[in-house]
Write an enzyme that holds these catalytic residues in place. Structure first.
Site, mmCIF file in Angstrom:
data_model
loop_
_atom_site.group_PDB
_atom_site.id
_atom_site.type_symbol
_atom_site.label_atom_id
_atom_site.label_comp_id
_atom_site.label_asym_id
_atom_site.label_seq_id
_atom_site.Cartn_x
_atom_site.Cartn_y
_atom_site.Cartn_z
ATOM 1 C CG ASP A 1 -8.353 -4.497 -2.608
ATOM 2 O OD1 ASP A 1 -7.575 -3.583 -2.882
ATOM 3 O OD2 ASP A 1 -9.599 -4.351 -2.594
ATOM 4 C CG HIS B 1 -2.062 0.930 1.125
ATOM 5 N ND1 HIS B 1 -1.963 2.279 1.349
ATOM 6 C CD2 HIS B 1 -3.332 0.696 0.744
ATOM 7 C CE1 HIS B 1 -3.143 2.833 1.149
ATOM 8 N NE2 HIS B 1 -3.986 1.898 0.765
HETATM 9 C C1 SDX Z 1 -6.221 -0.097 -2.842
HETATM 10 O O1 SDX Z 1 -4.340 4.411 -2.063
HETATM 11 C C2 SDX Z 1 -5.308 3.848 -1.460
HETATM 12 O O2 SDX Z 1 -5.709 4.272 -0.399
HETATM 13 C C3 SDX Z 1 -5.923 2.651 -2.188
HETATM 14 C C4 SDX Z 1 -6.936 1.836 -1.411
HETATM 15 C C5 SDX Z 1 -8.200 2.635 -1.150
HETATM 16 O O3 SDX Z 1 -8.916 2.312 -0.191
HETATM 17 O O4 SDX Z 1 -8.523 3.530 -1.988
HETATM 18 O O5 SDX Z 1 -6.376 1.444 -0.157
HETATM 19 C C6 SDX Z 1 -7.364 0.592 -2.152
HETATM 20 O O6 SDX Z 1 -5.987 0.201 -3.981
HETATM 21 C C7 SDX Z 1 -5.366 -1.080 -2.077
HETATM 22 C C8 SDX Z 1 -4.166 -1.616 -2.927
HETATM 23 C C9 SDX Z 1 -4.672 -2.757 -3.812
HETATM 24 N N1 SDX Z 1 -3.642 -3.151 -4.797
HETATM 25 C C10 SDX Z 1 -2.975 -4.316 -4.712
HETATM 26 O O7 SDX Z 1 -3.108 -5.111 -3.778
HETATM 27 C C11 SDX Z 1 -2.059 -4.605 -5.902
HETATM 28 C C12 SDX Z 1 -0.680 -5.123 -5.412
HETATM 29 N N2 SDX Z 1 -0.007 -4.027 -4.727
HETATM 30 C C13 SDX Z 1 0.727 -3.108 -5.503
HETATM 31 O O8 SDX Z 1 0.803 -3.146 -6.844
HETATM 32 C C14 SDX Z 1 1.384 -1.948 -4.766
HETATM 33 O O9 SDX Z 1 1.758 -2.385 -3.521
HETATM 34 C C15 SDX Z 1 0.535 -0.700 -4.658
HETATM 35 C C16 SDX Z 1 0.084 -0.226 -5.989
HETATM 36 C C17 SDX Z 1 -0.664 -0.964 -3.791
HETATM 37 C C18 SDX Z 1 1.377 0.393 -3.974
HETATM 38 O O10 SDX Z 1 2.377 0.731 -4.859
HETATM 39 P P1 SDX Z 1 3.511 1.826 -4.458
HETATM 40 O O11 SDX Z 1 3.202 2.474 -3.162
HETATM 41 O O12 SDX Z 1 3.720 2.709 -5.636
HETATM 42 O O13 SDX Z 1 4.753 0.927 -4.179
HETATM 43 P P2 SDX Z 1 5.796 0.488 -5.275
HETATM 44 O O14 SDX Z 1 5.087 -0.044 -6.489
HETATM 45 O O15 SDX Z 1 6.769 1.608 -5.457
HETATM 46 O O16 SDX Z 1 6.484 -0.761 -4.558
HETATM 47 C C19 SDX Z 1 7.538 -0.551 -3.608
HETATM 48 C C20 SDX Z 1 8.360 -1.849 -3.658
HETATM 49 C C21 SDX Z 1 8.813 -2.211 -5.088
HETATM 50 O O17 SDX Z 1 9.982 -2.989 -4.956
HETATM 51 P P3 SDX Z 1 11.450 -2.215 -5.099
HETATM 52 O O18 SDX Z 1 11.405 -1.433 -6.391
HETATM 53 O O19 SDX Z 1 11.544 -1.345 -3.860
HETATM 54 O O20 SDX Z 1 12.460 -3.352 -5.108
HETATM 55 O O21 SDX Z 1 7.552 -2.951 -3.219
HETATM 56 C C22 SDX Z 1 7.382 -3.874 -4.313
HETATM 57 C C23 SDX Z 1 7.723 -3.121 -5.579
HETATM 58 O O22 SDX Z 1 8.181 -4.020 -6.588
HETATM 59 N N3 SDX Z 1 5.976 -4.292 -4.272
HETATM 60 C C24 SDX Z 1 5.548 -5.537 -4.417
HETATM 61 C C25 SDX Z 1 4.153 -5.467 -4.237
HETATM 62 N N4 SDX Z 1 3.780 -4.195 -4.015
HETATM 63 C C26 SDX Z 1 4.918 -3.467 -4.033
HETATM 64 N N5 SDX Z 1 6.183 -6.699 -4.662
HETATM 65 C C27 SDX Z 1 5.415 -7.812 -4.744
HETATM 66 N N6 SDX Z 1 4.073 -7.834 -4.588
HETATM 67 C C28 SDX Z 1 3.411 -6.676 -4.323
HETATM 68 N N7 SDX Z 1 2.078 -6.677 -4.157
#
Ligand code: SDX
Length: 428
Positions: A374, A317
């Protein structure tokens, strides 16, 4: 100690620029850089807005480090399953929980506003069979702007109240009809004798003529109160969440003076993405893909592999780098309902194994990747016999009071301007 300001110095020229630091009532302060481009001729650079506050708001507060979520100052733990979802909508839209009298009148008004113009129903027929309900909901919500051209004056609170309550009341009807249309089953009209959440389950499940049966598996089950209470708590947990991607979209479209229901339709579009609200559907697909607890290590490795596009849906998140308080509430609900709703223990066991493996793995813990809202909602929705393609539509229904409250706050902010960021140009 200096003044409540921050000084930025351009080391190429030695020129310094001083900006006011503004404190909120809770959470991080902000540096007011609105004049930065005029002062320096440069832009700040923050793709994805990881360090940017796009607005001032009094509606919802999140503290990602302390796993805190408050609607109008009230912690989510004191609302989910304790106040009705409709009372929480009233709280978000009016700033306070309703008195018993206000609650009764609000409920009654919402029931009477839950019907759709017949033109909208004809729109559903124009869409192909098996159209994903999210696409249909976006189209139908956009189409509401062709019917409702009144109550649009943000400075007239009585008018605006009607505009807000109308969209809240109609979204469950749009969602249920979108689903039934996608499977070729006749629509069921709202039943004003049923409370909001029960009415949604009724419109989703009933056979034509209103006889209640679960579509597809025939036994004639009346809707149980435990089912209504479970879905009501889920809707409360989805009701608002500060300036997330879809709320930012609703505000941006609203900033152009677009119709409120067109702005809400743009929020539906943004929420559908798998990185956002669409994740709840992906989580269930992923749990089924993993298929067995013994396969969990393989998928954990895939999620960590930078060369593999696979991500663990329902994990991570932007704000919660610790536990998502909503996920905690859903987990409590899951444990409570496990027996009463006959939750699928096979899926629950896989989900528990995924969570355990991830939270004992430094890749996830070091990046603050915890289960988000989720991750847990899907197993409960499945137990409520909600079809998987209706998971994100239920997120839409839950989020309406948040979107429309944030939209109204924007419209009533005298300093609000059209959203128009700039760029770093690196082209020819
Ligand atoms: C919702 O914003 C809100 O408030 C949203 C929400 C709401 O109520 O409106 O809470 C609802 O959208 C919840 C999130 C649902 N999405 C998912 O579950 C999809 C999987 N998660 C992601 O794709 C990701 O974690 C996000 C999109 C939720 C957050 O992305 P960020 O904050 O931009 O983080 P990032 O992509 O920069 O990731 C940081 C690191 C990266 O690795 P490095 O580059 O540091 O090596 O964490 C890794 C990412 O690769 N990473 C994951 C991951 N999520 C982040 N690695 C594996 N699996 C994951 N799910």
């Amino acid at each position: 100690m200096g003044k409540n300001t921050m000084t930025l110095t351009d080391n190429r020229t030695g020129k310094s620029f001083e900006y006011n630091i503004i404190d909120g009532t809770r959470g991080p302060s902000v540096v007011d850089i609105r004049s930065f481009y005029k002062d320096s001729g440069m832009f700040t650079f923050d793709p994805g807005y990881t360090s940017t506050a796009s607005c001032e708001s009094k509606i919802t507060f999140i503290d990602g480090e302390n796993s805190e979520l408050r609607y109008r100052g009230i912690p989510i733990e004191d609302l989910a399953g304790k106040s009705s979802y409709l009372d929480v909508c009233y709280l978000l839209m009016n700033g306070n929980l309703p008195t018993p009298e206000q609650s009764k009148n609000f409920d009654l008004e919402i029931r009477h506003r839950s019907f759709l113009d017949e033109g909208i129903l004809r729109l559903f027929d124009a869409l192909p069979d098996h159209a994903h309900p999210m696409a249909t909901m976006g189209a139908a919500t956009m189409a509401l702007a062709t019917i409702y051209k009144d109550h649009l004056n943000p400075s007239n609170e009585d008018e605006f109240r009607v505009m807000r309550r109308r969209i809240l009341a109609k979204m469950p009807t749009i969602a249920a009809m979108a689903y039934r249309n996608s499977i070729g089953v006749p629509m069921i009209y709202p039943d004003i004798n049923r409370y909001f959440t029960e009415n949604f389950l009724y419109m989703l499940r009933a056979y034509p003529g209103g006889k209640l049966k679960y579509l597809g598996n025939g036994h004639n089950d009346e809707i149980k109160q435990v089912e209504v209470d479970a879905l009501d708590a889920i809707l409360t947990l989805h009701a608002d969440h500060e300036q997330n991607a879809s709320t930012t979209t609703v505000r941006n479209v609203g900033s152009t003076e677009a119709h409120p229901y067109v702005s809400i339709a743009s929020g539906i579009a943004a929420l559908w993405g798998s990185a956002h609200g669409g994740a709840n559907e992906r989580v269930m697909e992923q749990l089924k893909l993993i298929g067995d607890v013994k396969n969990v290590p393989t998928y954990i490795a895939k999620a960590k592999d930078k060369n593999d596009p696979f991500r663990l849906m329902g994990f991570g998140h932007r704000v919660y780098k610790n536990r998502d308080p909503r996920a905690q509430e859903l987990k409590k609900l899951q444990d409570k309902l496990r027996e009463e709703l006959h939750l699928d223990s096979h899926l629950l066991d896989i989900a528990a194994a995924v969570e355990k493996a991830a939270l004992s793995d430094d890749y996830f813990v070091s990046r603050g990747l915890y289960p988000n809202i989720d991750f847990y909602s899907g197993v409960i929705l499945t137990a409520l016999k909600i079809p998987i393609e209706m998971f994100t539509p239920i997120f839409v229904i839950g989020r309406i009071p948040g979107w429309i409250s944030q939209w109204t706050e924007l419209k009533q902010d005298p300093t609000a301007k059209i959203a128009r960021p700039r760029q770093l140009y690196t082209g020819k």
